[in-house]
Write an enzyme that holds these catalytic residues in place. Sequence first.
Site, PDB file in Angstrom:
ATOM      1  N   VAL A   1      26.373  -3.402 -33.238  1.00 51.79           N
ATOM      2  CA  VAL A   1      25.008  -3.603 -32.752  1.00 51.79           C
ATOM      3  C   VAL A   1      24.008  -2.737 -33.524  1.00 51.79           C
ATOM      4  CG1 VAL A   1      23.461  -3.375 -30.772  1.00 51.79           C
ATOM      5  CG2 VAL A   1      25.740  -4.343 -30.467  1.00 51.79           C
TER       6      VAL A   1
ATOM      7  N   GLU B   1      15.866  -4.670 -22.494  1.00 54.30           N
ATOM      8  CA  GLU B   1      16.113  -6.121 -22.455  1.00 54.30           C
ATOM      9  C   GLU B   1      17.528  -6.451 -22.944  1.00 54.30           C
ATOM     10  OE1 GLU B   1      13.510  -8.721 -21.553  1.00 54.30           O
ATOM     11  OE2 GLU B   1      15.524  -9.494 -21.259  1.00 54.30           O
TER      12      GLU B   1
ATOM     13  N   GLU C   1      37.566  -9.031 -26.100  1.00 53.62           N
ATOM     14  CA  GLU C   1      37.967  -7.727 -26.628  1.00 53.62           C
ATOM     15  C   GLU C   1      39.488  -7.571 -26.499  1.00 53.62           C
ATOM     16  OE1 GLU C   1      35.827  -5.331 -27.714  1.00 53.62           O
ATOM     17  OE2 GLU C   1      34.039  -6.542 -27.323  1.00 53.62           O
TER      18      GLU C   1
ATOM     19  N   LYS D   1      25.592  -5.306 -15.391  1.00 54.53           N
ATOM     20  CA  LYS D   1      24.344  -6.024 -15.687  1.00 54.53           C
ATOM     21  C   LYS D   1      23.588  -6.361 -14.406  1.00 54.53           C
ATOM     22  CE  LYS D   1      26.066  -8.030 -19.970  1.00 54.53           C
ATOM     23  NZ  LYS D   1      26.867  -9.122 -20.525  1.00 54.53           N
TER      24      LYS D   1
ATOM     25  N   PHE E   1      26.219   3.479 -34.332  1.00 63.05           N
ATOM     26  CA  PHE E   1      26.092   2.686 -35.553  1.00 63.05           C
ATOM     27  C   PHE E   1      27.313   1.788 -35.716  1.00 63.05           C
ATOM     28  CE2 PHE E   1      24.697   2.460 -40.194  1.00 63.05           C
ATOM     29  CZ  PHE E   1      23.472   1.893 -39.882  1.00 63.05           C
ATOM     30  N   GLY E   2      27.614   1.084 -34.642  1.00 62.84           N
ATOM     31  CA  GLY E   2      28.668   0.075 -34.696  1.00 62.84           C
ATOM     32  C   GLY E   2      28.038  -1.258 -35.031  1.00 62.84           C
TER      33      GLY E   2
ATOM     34  N   THR F   1      24.806   3.110 -28.386  1.00 60.63           N
ATOM     35  CA  THR F   1      26.131   3.720 -28.215  1.00 60.63           C
ATOM     36  C   THR F   1      26.942   2.904 -27.214  1.00 60.63           C
ATOM     37  OG1 THR F   1      25.137   5.183 -26.571  1.00 60.63           O
ATOM     38  CG2 THR F   1      25.386   6.057 -28.795  1.00 60.63           C
TER      39      THR F   1
ATOM     40  N   VAL G   1      20.951  -6.875 -20.514  1.00 65.90           N
ATOM     41  CA  VAL G   1      21.293  -8.017 -19.654  1.00 65.90           C
ATOM     42  C   VAL G   1      21.018  -9.323 -20.384  1.00 65.90           C
ATOM     43  CG1 VAL G   1      20.900  -9.142 -17.429  1.00 65.90           C
ATOM     44  CG2 VAL G   1      20.560  -6.672 -17.643  1.00 65.90           C
TER      45      VAL G   1
END
EC number: 1.1.1.3
Lengths: 332, 168
Positions: A12, A140, A201, A216, A9-10, A87, A143
Amino acid sequence: MIRIAIFGFGTVGMGVAETLELKRPQIEREVGEYRIVAVADSRSSIYGDFDVLDAIREKSERGRLPRDVRAEELFDAVDFDLLIDTTPTNVFTGEPGLGNIKEAIRRGIDVITSNKGPLVVAFREIMEMAERHGVKVGYEATVGGAMPVIKLVRKDLAGNRVKRVRGILNGTTNYILSRMEKERMPYSQILSEAQELGIAEADPSYDVKGIDVGAKLVILANSVFGMDARFEDVRIMGIEGITPEAFEVAGERGYTIRLIAEADENGKLEVSPRLVKLTHPLAIYGTLNALLVETDLAGEVFVIGRGAGRSETASAIISDFVDIYGGGSSGN
Amino acid sequence: MIVTLVVELEDKPGQLLKVIEPISKMGGNIISVVHDRHKTTPMKRIPVEFVVDIDSEKLLQLVERIRDAGIHIRSYNEVRLLATASFLLIGHIIHTDLSDTVNRIDETGFAEVVELHITMPKLNEPSTALITISAKGKDELRKAVGILREVCEKKDILVIEPLNEDLL
């Protein structure tokens, strides 16, 4: 009624939850009624009857959710039909996503994941398990973010023999290289600016060493060519050694330099900086992603779009959601 | 076979045709014609370079016919190197014995370094080179690239390969 659990639950996970709530009428027209029945991050959770937007608010303000029950314990605490796994990625162990995905499949729960780790570590195992248990796995979002890549090749180009895929699959490195090309500044300076802007980052090594792209490429190659490739099988070179002068020398000959991921039907798996003609479709700028698919029937197909990000990843996850439950095609 | 043919033409009308006609009549295919008016010979003739694809058995006959038409032929050679690609090298290219790097390609006999352009921003900082390799064919070029990769890996030089894999 489709019951959904979101693990992770970050940025994304919250983006997906929010999209599922705010676009409910539009999405329900495609898949029917649904409800988020559980949400978990690495330390806390909420499940049962709760308001999702409140949960997002609480997580944003307090940094955690109200209950102490851990994600893996939720399988027994609450019933659900779909696990959305957002996650964090670990390309070497696949955890924590891998354990949760396998547990879900074993219990007959469909899975949609944005987490590359589990698929890099155990692509074939996951797909075979899913087949055995009759569940769907959507990935999906792993990538190219919002750019439709996996379904493009598997569905829209069905019937084609894919000969080769080449692409730019990491927006951060593409941004750094674009600016090195235009401003002739050293790599380190642009990187620190990109970090300040939130494009890169704090620990940029996943991006600039080519690890993210390598992961990916493994998923893409396994998916497109039916390989059983692992991360170790990819020849990877990052962008750290590239100097501003390199762009000057390349530019005199009509080239730029981009970090290109390439896989072909002969088993080539490579991530490396390449000389790209300035007129080539892959000479793209900024944080964009792009993929060039070479096929026997359709010839070359090129997609371009925005890569990873909160709403882009949510877009890919919703696309999988509609694909699995929409149009009465899946029988779920 | 592909041949380069350099002739010297007088600067008057109809000269070019005297070369083109026999090539065409003998089934040759002209790949390129380079006509350089700035390089007139002391005899006031203009050198023109043809690249022609023609059966190897017919080459000598072609040369004879062109000479019979009164054209001066300066040279004709089989084109040995057909596949070419450029690469960027980044690293301590000079300190790691540049001539050795080049020799490793040249000594194969099937490939050679045909161009090298180096930029050195500062002493002791990595330099950048654009290196162009030509080889007898695509397979040979691929082998040469393998050697380049290997040599550069040992010398800790980054090799940036081109995306135009029509060649690679």
